[in-house]
Each structure stands twice: as structure tokens, then as C-alpha cells.
Write an enzyme that holds these catalytic residues in place. Sequence first.
Site, PDB file in Angstrom:
ATOM      1  CG  ASN A 231      -2.074   0.920   1.206  1.00 35.47           C
ATOM      2  OD1 ASN A 231      -2.831   1.164   0.309  1.00 35.47           O
ATOM      3  ND2 ASN A 231      -2.036   1.863   2.302  1.00 35.47           N
ATOM      4  CG  ASP A 298      -7.787  12.285   1.864  1.00 29.61           C
ATOM      5  OD1 ASP A 298      -6.919  12.168   1.081  1.00 29.61           O
ATOM      6  OD2 ASP A 298      -7.635  12.294   3.042  1.00 29.61           O
TER       7      ASP A 298
END
Length: 379
Positions: A231, A298
Amino acid sequence: MNSSRTGLRRAALVVLSAALVATAAGTAQAHPGKAGPAKGHHDDKGHHHGKGHPKPAASLRDLADRRHVLIGTAVDTTALAEDSAYRATTAREFSSVTAENVMKWEVVEPERGRYDFSAADELVRFARAHGQQVRGHTLLWHNQLPAWLTEGVADGSIDAKELRKILREHITAEVTHFKGRIYQWDVVNEVFEEDGSLRDSIWLQQLGPSYIADAFRWAHKADPKAKLFMNDYNVEGVNAKSTAYYELAKKLRAQGVPVQGMGVQAHLDIQYGFPTDLAANLARFDRLGLQTAITEADVRMFTPSDPAKLARQASDYRGLLAACLATKGCASFTVWGFTDKYSWVPGTFEGEGEANILDADFRHKPAYAALREELAKRH
Ligand code: XIL
């Protein structure tokens, strides 16, 4: 069985399911027994549906279910405990949750060998109660490590051999604790620099590059069914960093190391261009046989917002989701929090904020509508 008791139980069940329907319809405050909104509601455009039987707008998770993808959010567990609107929205809108902080090393192993999973367990319980999956975040990172570990390495009381043992024990304990309850684990987080070289962390310095394969093997041994991910941020497009992950995945898989997924954080900022090659990037991991996921979406901006900034933000969220939906192996799309009331952005990026899909009063922003539209599209 005593029939009046059965009757009572059935009545209780009816009330309970009515309450659940009401929660699912976005009216957590509705009275049990009154399924659906009592006084009508406002849709995204502010239209009021007062008469007859208003049809509640589908939630993100309703729409995502139909597309067979999970729509997730990071959860601030303090807000979850204290803020009922936050709790209701988490339950209503999302089919997957990620612990924003409470599965990180400094929280779960504050002292060597003493584990505290209490906050994470609460979240897992909440997820179970609301039919949600849980993403595990994260087993190995260079941030949010406990002081006993970083100081021990710095003062030499923890040598390389010891550190490797500590890492193995930590991964094994945490994955075992959540075995069967976590569908994807971010095993290694942010292990590359922007130029594609391995990050100069205590892990690399002390253990050398083999710590990555070790971490995956240990995690797999503890829960063979969990899907194990790498990730990172700034790996949306095809660039040196994402290519380093691609090459690492190829190499590890050739060696039989259990790596199954690539997580793309997607912390975007409207001052930069949208990574238009995101779908192409996801596709190459797909072809390698890896799952992909958008793990921390986001879209921040310099505050205050204005309609143009919010429109650009909506377009970025839409683009992120569209790329995931276009990728066969992209099975989950997670936002890093959903309301501007609780966000890591203002505390991390000076002057920036308003990065989420709902405003601080839980009102839908254009980005929320964009996600909903994208999920509702025929495909
Ligand atoms: C952030 C949290 O949102 C903050 O509350 C915390 O103070 C720091 O970490 N990449 C990651 C996440 O992988 O774990 C980070 O979360 C954001 C960046």
C-alpha cells in the site's frame, strides 16, 4: 414453546427489523416501528419529498452492492464512540471499514509483547453488527511505531536479529488475533521512495530488503485466507514508485511469496492534475494477477472551498472510483474518512482541508453525488 413468549419475540423482531430498515434508509433517528422517513426528506438537490411514500435515496453501499464492489471508509474510533451521526452514517453508507489508527503498531503493542486490541475489536464488532467487511491497516510501517521499538533500535539495545524476531512476533500476533475477520491486510505500507528505491526505514537499515518477503510469509501463515496487500501514496499513475511496486510484486510472486494485492492510497490534492493513467496503472497489476484497491481516497484543497473547487474535487473522486470500477480486480474503494468534521488533512497539510465527501455537518457535497452517480451508472 410458550406461545405468548413466541409472539412477544416475534413482535420484538418486527420492531428490530423496522429499526434496521429505518437505519438503512438514512433515518437513524426514526422511531422503531416506523419504517422509513416519517416526515419526508431532502434529496441531493434539496428537493423535498413530503407526500405519499417517499423512496429513500439509495446509499453508497446499496449501489456498490449492485456493482459487487465494497465501498469503504477509514474509521476514527473515537468519533465512532462519541458521535451518533458519525456512527449512523458509517453504518448506512459503507460496506467496508478500515481502522484509521487503532490497528497500527503504537496502538496494538504499546509495550513489547503486551497487546491491546480493545479499540480495534470494538470496530470489528461494529462492522460485524452492520454487515461490513474489515480492511486491516497496517502491519509494517515506518510511522506510528511505539517508542520502545524506535528507541531500542536507536540505542542499540535491539539488534537486527532481535528486530526481525520482534517483527515476526508482531505480525503473527496481530494477524492471528483477527484471523477470519479481515478480508485484506495492508502488510507493508509506504516502503518505497518517490524514485523507486526502497525507503530508508529502520526495517531496511536493520534487516535489508528481505524484510518485505518475510512480512508477507508471516502474515500468510497466520491467516492463509486474508488477501495480502502492499500500500502506498503517489502510486496512482504509472511512475517510478508504482513501477517499483509492480516489479517487486512480479519478483515476489515468481518466488512464491504470498502477495495478492496492490493498494493505491489516492490522497489527492486539487492543486495537482488528476492522475489520468490510474486505470492503466491498475490494469497492469490486474494482468500480473494481483487484486487492486483504492484504500485511502481523499481530495484536499486550500480552504475555504468554493463551487469550482468542490466541482473539481467531485470530478477527482469520480475519476478514482471510475478507474476502480473499470478494473476487474479492483474490488474495494475506500475513502479516508467521509466527513470534513474528522479528517487528518488540516493537521497535516497547512492551509488545506475539506477533503471529504460530506461536509462538517454531514451534508452531501458534490463529491458524494458524484460517487453515487458513478456507482449507479449502467455498465
Ligand atoms: C493517518 C491518520 O489519518 C492520522 O489520524 C494519523 O495521525 C496519521 O496517519 N497514509 C496512511 C495512513 O497509510 O495510515 C495515514 O493515516 C495517512 C497516510
